[in-house]
Design a protein around this motif. Structure first.
Motif, mmCIF file in Angstrom:
data_model
loop_
_atom_site.group_PDB
_atom_site.id
_atom_site.type_symbol
_atom_site.label_atom_id
_atom_site.label_comp_id
_atom_site.label_asym_id
_atom_site.label_seq_id
_atom_site.Cartn_x
_atom_site.Cartn_y
_atom_site.Cartn_z
ATOM 1 N N LEU A 50 5.272 -3.922 -7.249
ATOM 2 C CA LEU A 50 3.995 -3.371 -6.787
ATOM 3 C C LEU A 50 2.964 -4.482 -6.587
ATOM 4 N N GLN A 51 2.914 -5.437 -7.499
ATOM 5 C CA GLN A 51 1.981 -6.546 -7.341
ATOM 6 C C GLN A 51 2.302 -7.360 -6.080
ATOM 7 N N LEU A 52 3.560 -7.594 -5.864
ATOM 8 C CA LEU A 52 3.968 -8.354 -4.686
ATOM 9 C C LEU A 52 3.659 -7.571 -3.404
ATOM 10 N N ALA A 53 3.938 -6.260 -3.417
ATOM 11 C CA ALA A 53 3.621 -5.421 -2.259
ATOM 12 C C ALA A 53 2.131 -5.453 -1.954
ATOM 13 N N SER A 54 1.320 -5.425 -3.013
ATOM 14 C CA SER A 54 -0.128 -5.495 -2.850
ATOM 15 C C SER A 54 -0.536 -6.792 -2.156
ATOM 16 N N SER A 55 0.021 -7.914 -2.584
ATOM 17 C CA SER A 55 -0.310 -9.206 -1.987
ATOM 18 C C SER A 55 0.163 -9.287 -0.537
ATOM 19 N N ILE A 56 1.337 -8.731 -0.250
ATOM 20 C CA ILE A 56 1.838 -8.716 1.134
ATOM 21 C C ILE A 56 0.862 -7.951 2.035
ATOM 22 N N SER A 57 0.395 -6.826 1.540
ATOM 23 C CA SER A 57 -0.568 -6.024 2.301
ATOM 24 C C SER A 57 -1.899 -6.757 2.455
ATOM 25 N N ASN A 58 -2.338 -7.428 1.402
ATOM 26 C CA ASN A 58 -3.640 -8.098 1.418
ATOM 27 C C ASN A 58 -3.713 -9.269 2.390
ATOM 28 N N ILE A 59 -2.582 -9.883 2.707
ATOM 29 C CA ILE A 59 -2.633 -11.001 3.660
ATOM 30 C C ILE A 59 -2.512 -10.534 5.098
ATOM 31 N N GLY A 60 -2.529 -9.195 5.291
ATOM 32 C CA GLY A 60 -2.624 -8.671 6.646
ATOM 33 C C GLY A 60 -1.361 -8.112 7.252
ATOM 34 N N ILE A 61 -0.286 -7.979 6.472
ATOM 35 C CA ILE A 61 0.950 -7.398 7.016
ATOM 36 C C ILE A 61 0.751 -5.892 7.184
ATOM 37 N N LYS A 62 1.048 -5.393 8.386
ATOM 38 C CA LYS A 62 0.826 -3.994 8.729
ATOM 39 C C LYS A 62 2.132 -3.199 8.682
ATOM 40 N N ARG A 63 1.979 -1.869 8.723
ATOM 41 C CA ARG A 63 3.139 -0.965 8.737
ATOM 42 C C ARG A 63 4.085 -1.329 9.886
ATOM 43 N N HIS A 64 5.365 -1.380 9.577
ATOM 44 C CA HIS A 64 6.459 -1.606 10.521
ATOM 45 C C HIS A 64 6.564 -3.040 11.023
ATOM 46 N N GLN A 65 5.694 -3.950 10.554
ATOM 47 C CA GLN A 65 5.887 -5.348 10.920
ATOM 48 C C GLN A 65 7.036 -5.938 10.108
ATOM 49 N N VAL A 66 7.677 -6.962 10.654
ATOM 50 C CA VAL A 66 8.871 -7.541 10.033
ATOM 51 C C VAL A 66 8.483 -8.685 9.100
ATOM 52 N N MET A 77 14.782 -12.311 -4.465
ATOM 53 C CA MET A 77 15.481 -11.596 -3.391
ATOM 54 C C MET A 77 15.623 -10.125 -3.744
ATOM 55 N N TYR A 78 15.993 -9.851 -4.978
ATOM 56 C CA TYR A 78 16.154 -8.451 -5.385
ATOM 57 C C TYR A 78 14.819 -7.716 -5.322
ATOM 58 N N GLU A 79 13.765 -8.324 -5.843
ATOM 59 C CA GLU A 79 12.451 -7.671 -5.863
ATOM 60 C C GLU A 79 11.924 -7.408 -4.464
ATOM 61 N N LEU A 80 12.201 -8.305 -3.531
ATOM 62 C CA LEU A 80 11.688 -8.147 -2.171
ATOM 63 C C LEU A 80 12.296 -6.952 -1.451
ATOM 64 N N TYR A 81 13.488 -6.508 -1.890
ATOM 65 C CA TYR A 81 14.072 -5.307 -1.274
ATOM 66 C C TYR A 81 13.235 -4.060 -1.553
ATOM 67 N N PHE A 82 12.434 -4.106 -2.592
ATOM 68 C CA PHE A 82 11.483 -3.023 -2.853
ATOM 69 C C PHE A 82 10.087 -3.394 -2.366
ATOM 70 N N ALA A 83 9.644 -4.607 -2.662
ATOM 71 C CA ALA A 83 8.251 -4.975 -2.410
ATOM 72 C C ALA A 83 7.881 -4.931 -0.933
ATOM 73 N N ILE A 84 8.736 -5.440 -0.062
ATOM 74 C CA ILE A 84 8.405 -5.470 1.363
ATOM 75 C C ILE A 84 8.239 -4.060 1.931
ATOM 76 N N PRO A 85 9.200 -3.146 1.745
ATOM 77 C CA PRO A 85 8.974 -1.785 2.247
ATOM 78 C C PRO A 85 7.895 -1.023 1.493
ATOM 79 N N LEU A 86 7.645 -1.363 0.206
ATOM 80 C CA LEU A 86 6.533 -0.739 -0.509
ATOM 81 C C LEU A 86 5.198 -1.069 0.160
ATOM 82 N N ALA A 87 5.148 -2.193 0.870
ATOM 83 C CA ALA A 87 3.951 -2.570 1.616
ATOM 84 C C ALA A 87 3.938 -1.957 3.012
ATOM 85 N N GLY A 88 4.961 -1.173 3.336
ATOM 86 C CA GLY A 88 5.041 -0.533 4.643
ATOM 87 C C GLY A 88 5.751 -1.360 5.687
#
Length: 549
Positions: A50-66, A77-88
């Motif tokens: 969740l913390q990582l997803a929050s930071s991904i969102s805060n730097i401007g990554i939008k829904r459906h961007q890669v 690597m394991y955490e990013l499988y959740f964090a990236i889609p948790l950020a949309g």
């Protein structure tokens, strides 16, 4: 009954991301990820994601961007499988063994906005970005330092991975999919061909395949799962999310080494692992290896496993299940469902049966082998070749920016055409014989390179074998075998001996007319032999002559 329709209470979007909350509630204080001296609990993993997803969102990554990841099987690597889609966003995990040109093509084609880079892959990614055209947008970079040396300069990087985790909000309200058909992953096909395609999967499909894969393999609650399969390979066959569904412990390995694997099995009490047949071959080929203290279940797929390799691995105490899937299915959708009565058969017959791919998994819809032109099912006689076709809830949405490729494989008749050649046995079990491009046509006869390889693997000196077509002045094509030998047998086995060995077990037209010895065969990082490279080697050979049988 006609008045009943979907309503909001029964129409919640299916997504594997919901596994994480439940897992933290049920197994919160249990080990989630183990890596060297590092151990996280499921509560800690949920918070970090969740913390990582929050930071991904805060730097401007939008829904459906890669958002791309270039890393081995480490905790990030394991955490990013959740964090990236948790950020949309959509996770795009990239094979770490690709060259800079291919990585550059993937980053450009996917329009990746952010790349998480393991410290060992920094030069690869920087070289890839240097190949961008002048007008191409460059993605932001985040460095995964892991246990590596500190970087000499952070000039190219926006941040480090751990800084993003530390600075994120643990109470982040994650970005739920608007539709369960929203994209969640973008995977590029694994590299056994020279032109990978971008496969897009949705939340619904990954939920379906994750649950289905657990059921089909009878994975219990709280297994100890050893990551010998790269997570970047079809999302670890969906077990990246699946382990959260059952509260498993993920044992991470930076790289595969047979000795390290045996040590990890003993140290952590490993119960489950996955890998291509080459993994079985490596584990069972160590000199003087001792049987396991307790059984370990292995799911193998990626190429038809030779029966001889299966028999050797099972003699050491590995319990092997065999399945079939593609990047386009997100995991395994056909498995060799085992029948108790087969346990009474001799070991060689059990191995032969287990080498078949099998029947559709419980959560899949249908599988067939058809004539590729007419679409009619082939005769179920175990010998008539046809193309494997599939349909089910985890089939990809399509190929990114490739409507023609999508149309050709996902037909209006309701089937996904795989390009794999197989037979259907009378008992309804599927057996892959080849990729369509690997079928050898010799004197008008179609022959399976896989069948020839299976015989070569039974020779006690052979470590690896792959068979491709070589041009022939008389027959059009003849089998050309590329072989690596076990270390102690190098120089002791000649081409003629292997040819005679095959002649005693195969029809004459299937016997390799050429045998090329190599120290190692070229493989992808997931263990698949890169036949397109071997086909190119064979193409450069002069056509064989005087090879009448």
């Amino acid at each position: 009954m006609d008045q009943f329709r979907p309503t909001p209470p029964n129409s919640t979007q299916l997504t594997p991301l919901t596994f994480l909350d439940r897992c933290a509630t049920v197994y919160g204080d249990c080990a989630s990820v183990v890596y060297g001296d590092i151990t996280y609990t499921w509560n800690e993993t949920r918070t970090r994601c969740l913390q990582l997803a929050s930071s991904i969102s805060n730097i401007g990554i939008k829904r459906h961007q890669v958002v791309s990841v270039v890393a081995p099987n480490v905790p990030a690597m394991y955490e990013l499988y959740f964090a990236i889609p948790l950020a949309g966003a959509v996770i795009n995990s990239i094979n770490t063994r690709l060259d800079a040109r291919t990585v550059s093509v993937i980053l450009t084609h996917s329009e990746s906005k952010l790349v998480f880079v393991d410290y060992q892959s920094v030069s690869l990614v920087l070289d890839a970005i240097s190949l961008f055209s002048p007008n191409t947008h460059k993605p932001m970079l985040v460095l995964i330092t892991d246990d590596g040396p500190p970087p000499q300069s952070m000039t190219e990087f926006r941040s480090t991975y751990e800084s993003m985790v530390e600075n994120g909000d643990p109470g982040f309200n994650w970005v739920r999919p608007v539709s369960e058909w929203d994209p969640i992953t973008l995977n590029y096909t694994s590299g056994t061909t020279s032109s990978p395609k971008g496969v897009v999967h949705c939340h619904r499909g990954m939920f379906v395949i994750a649950v289905d894969s657990l059921i089909e393999w009878s994975v219990p609650k709280q297994p100890v799962y050893l990551w010998t399969l790269p997570m970047f390979h079809a999302n670890g066959w969906s077990y990246t999310w699946g382990m959260a569904a059952v509260g498993g412990t993920n044992i991470c390995l930076r790289k595969f080494d047979a000795t390290v694997v045996y040590d990890a099995i003993d140290k952590h009490g490993v119960t489950h692992m996955c890998g291509a047949p080459v993994v079985l071959n490596m584990l069972s080929s160590i000199p003087n290896v001792k049987p396991l203290k307790q059984p370990v279940k292995i799911m193998t797929a990626g190429a038809p496993p030779p029966a001889a390799v299966l028999a050797r691995a099972e003699s050491l105490g590995f319990i092997i299940s065999h399945g079939y899937g593609l990047t386009e299915t997100g995991g395994l959708v056909v498995t060799c469902a085992w029948k108790r009565k087969w346990n009474r058969l001799p070991a060689t017959e059990r191995s032969r049966l287990k080498a078949r791919q099998g029947v559709r998994s419980i959560g899949f819809t249908d599988v067939d082998v058809v004539d590729p032109e007419s679409g009619v099912s082939v005769t179920r006689d175990g010998s008539t070749l046809g193309e494997v076709v599939l349909r089910g809830g985890c089939i990809m949405l399509g190929y990114l920016r490739d409507p023609e490729g999508t149309r050709k494989s996902m037909r209006e008749n309701g089937w996904f055409y795989t390009g794999d050649v197989a037979v259907m046995h009378p008992d309804g079990y599927l057996e892959i014989k080849d990729r369509s491009k690997d079928v050898i046509i010799s004197g008008g006869e179609n022959l399976s390179s896989v069948e020839v390889e299976s015989v070569l693997y039974t020779h006690p000196a052979v470590k690896e074998a792959a068979v491709v077509a070589r041009a022939d002045d008389y027959w059009g094509e003849t089998p050309c075998a590329f072989v690596s030998l076990k270390a102690e047998m190098v120089g002791k086995v000649k081409e003629k001996e292997l040819g005679e060995y095959c002649r005693g077990k195969l029809p004459g037209y299937m016997v390799p007319k050429t045998v090329v010895f190599k120290e190692e065969l070229p493989k992808t990082s997931t263990g698949k032999i890169q036949k397109f490279l071997l086909r190119e080697m064979a193409r450069r050979m002069e056509p064989s002559r005087n090879s009448r049988m």
